[in-house]
Design an enzyme around this catalytic site. Sequence first.
Site, PDB file in Angstrom:
ATOM      1  N   VAL A  10      34.902  74.112 -17.489  1.00 31.39           N
ATOM      2  CA  VAL A  10      33.936  74.783 -16.623  1.00 31.39           C
ATOM      3  C   VAL A  10      34.487  76.066 -15.999  1.00 31.39           C
ATOM      4  O   VAL A  10      33.711  76.911 -15.550  1.00 31.39           O
ATOM      5  CB  VAL A  10      33.417  73.858 -15.498  1.00 31.39           C
ATOM      6  CG1 VAL A  10      32.585  72.724 -16.050  1.00 31.39           C
ATOM      7  CG2 VAL A  10      34.563  73.357 -14.623  1.00 31.39           C
ATOM      8  N   LYS A  44      34.267  73.432  -1.584  1.00 34.74           N
ATOM      9  CA  LYS A  44      33.037  72.675  -1.372  1.00 34.74           C
ATOM     10  C   LYS A  44      32.128  73.336  -0.341  1.00 34.74           C
ATOM     11  O   LYS A  44      30.899  73.194  -0.412  1.00 34.74           O
ATOM     12  CB  LYS A  44      33.372  71.236  -0.970  1.00 34.74           C
ATOM     13  CG  LYS A  44      34.033  70.428  -2.082  1.00 34.74           C
ATOM     14  CD  LYS A  44      33.173  70.377  -3.345  1.00 34.74           C
ATOM     15  CE  LYS A  44      33.754  69.463  -4.405  1.00 34.74           C
ATOM     16  NZ  LYS A  44      32.898  69.378  -5.617  1.00 34.74           N
ATOM     17  N   ASN A  84      28.874  68.676 -11.408  1.00 33.89           N
ATOM     18  CA  ASN A  84      29.687  67.614 -10.832  1.00 33.89           C
ATOM     19  C   ASN A  84      31.189  67.801 -11.021  1.00 33.89           C
ATOM     20  O   ASN A  84      31.978  67.271 -10.246  1.00 33.89           O
ATOM     21  CB  ASN A  84      29.267  66.266 -11.452  1.00 33.89           C
ATOM     22  CG  ASN A  84      30.241  65.160 -11.143  1.00 33.89           C
ATOM     23  OD1 ASN A  84      30.269  64.627 -10.034  1.00 33.89           O
ATOM     24  ND2 ASN A  84      31.065  64.796 -12.118  1.00 33.89           N
ATOM     25  N   TYR A 125      40.236  72.356  -1.299  1.00 30.55           N
ATOM     26  CA  TYR A 125      39.037  71.586  -1.632  1.00 30.55           C
ATOM     27  C   TYR A 125      37.913  71.866  -0.642  1.00 30.55           C
ATOM     28  O   TYR A 125      36.752  72.056  -1.027  1.00 30.55           O
ATOM     29  CB  TYR A 125      39.392  70.099  -1.636  1.00 30.55           C
ATOM     30  CG  TYR A 125      38.315  69.175  -2.136  1.00 30.55           C
ATOM     31  CD1 TYR A 125      37.976  69.126  -3.494  1.00 30.55           C
ATOM     32  CD2 TYR A 125      37.648  68.318  -1.266  1.00 30.55           C
ATOM     33  CE1 TYR A 125      37.000  68.247  -3.956  1.00 30.55           C
ATOM     34  CE2 TYR A 125      36.678  67.441  -1.719  1.00 30.55           C
ATOM     35  CZ  TYR A 125      36.356  67.414  -3.064  1.00 30.55           C
ATOM     36  OH  TYR A 125      35.381  66.543  -3.517  1.00 30.55           O
ATOM     37  N   ALA A 126      38.246  71.896   0.657  1.00 27.50           N
ATOM     38  CA  ALA A 126      37.238  72.171   1.679  1.00 27.50           C
ATOM     39  C   ALA A 126      36.638  73.559   1.499  1.00 27.50           C
ATOM     40  O   ALA A 126      35.418  73.754   1.627  1.00 27.50           O
ATOM     41  CB  ALA A 126      37.850  72.039   3.072  1.00 27.50           C
ATOM     42  N   ALA A 127      37.490  74.542   1.187  1.00 32.49           N
ATOM     43  CA  ALA A 127      36.991  75.902   0.978  1.00 32.49           C
ATOM     44  C   ALA A 127      36.044  75.955  -0.215  1.00 32.49           C
ATOM     45  O   ALA A 127      34.981  76.588  -0.159  1.00 32.49           O
ATOM     46  CB  ALA A 127      38.167  76.859   0.759  1.00 32.49           C
ATOM     47  N   SER A 148      30.730  68.057  -0.866  1.00 30.48           N
ATOM     48  CA  SER A 148      31.541  66.964  -0.319  1.00 30.48           C
ATOM     49  C   SER A 148      31.449  66.967   1.198  1.00 30.48           C
ATOM     50  O   SER A 148      31.197  68.007   1.827  1.00 30.48           O
ATOM     51  CB  SER A 148      33.005  67.134  -0.727  1.00 30.48           C
ATOM     52  OG  SER A 148      33.856  66.257  -0.005  1.00 30.48           O
TER      53      SER A 148
END
Length: 253
Positions: free
Chosen positions: A63, A167, A89, A163-165, A151
């Site tokens: 992806v 999502k 996903n 990951y937070a950035a 998330s």
Amino acid sequence: MDLNGKVIAVTGAGRGLGRKIAEMVAAKGAQLALAGLHEEGLRETARLCEAAGGQAAVYQLDVSDESSVERAFSDIVREFGTLHGLVNNAGITRDGLLVKAKDGQVEKTMPLEDWEAVIKVDLRGVFLAARAAASTMIELGQGGVIVNISSISRAGNFGQTNYAAAKSGVVAMTVTWAEELARHGIRAAAIAPGFANTRMVSSMPEKALDRIKARIPLGRLAEPWEIGHSVVYVLENDYFNGRVLEVDGGLRL
């Protein structure tokens, strides 16, 4: 959208939430275009989709690679003849503190490669797949829907700068696309799962899992089918657009 007979692409469909989402969409009679890196896992998902009552085909893609994504969506339309929906996903984690220090001494920092790896898949990959899907839907002239998996961590979470950035960015893109694409009959929405009982989460240390469960008002992790049920709802509800459906058991990070 009545999912019976519709063609829905799911990225990261070879395992975990992607597999369960695909299986539940297939149970509605949909035709699944299963996309991901690992062919063996995709083949198993295809078998489960067909057992659930749908049809499925497998497409290997990265992806984060533009040409791979464009080629896969071209193949999907050539083989199925159409595309009605995308479930974005695919995602990875590379958790770690921004700076780990003790007694005023820095011991470790988050490696740039860990930041870039997560942004590449979880943000860039969502952008590339959505762009390809939206372009296809517009050219086909029949509308459609894009469901992005964000998330609970989008609001920020300890040890998950990257990951937070990513999502959080997924949510911002979702809102933007809902506004831009509505004129073409395309909806865009997001699901923000909390901690679900997947291989990725279950691989966490037992003490860490216990701490997480203790903070969840419902006292347990989500089951993959509960997240899949939410995706089916968004696909089917033609008035759900530009919003984030939170499925987190009441947990607030």
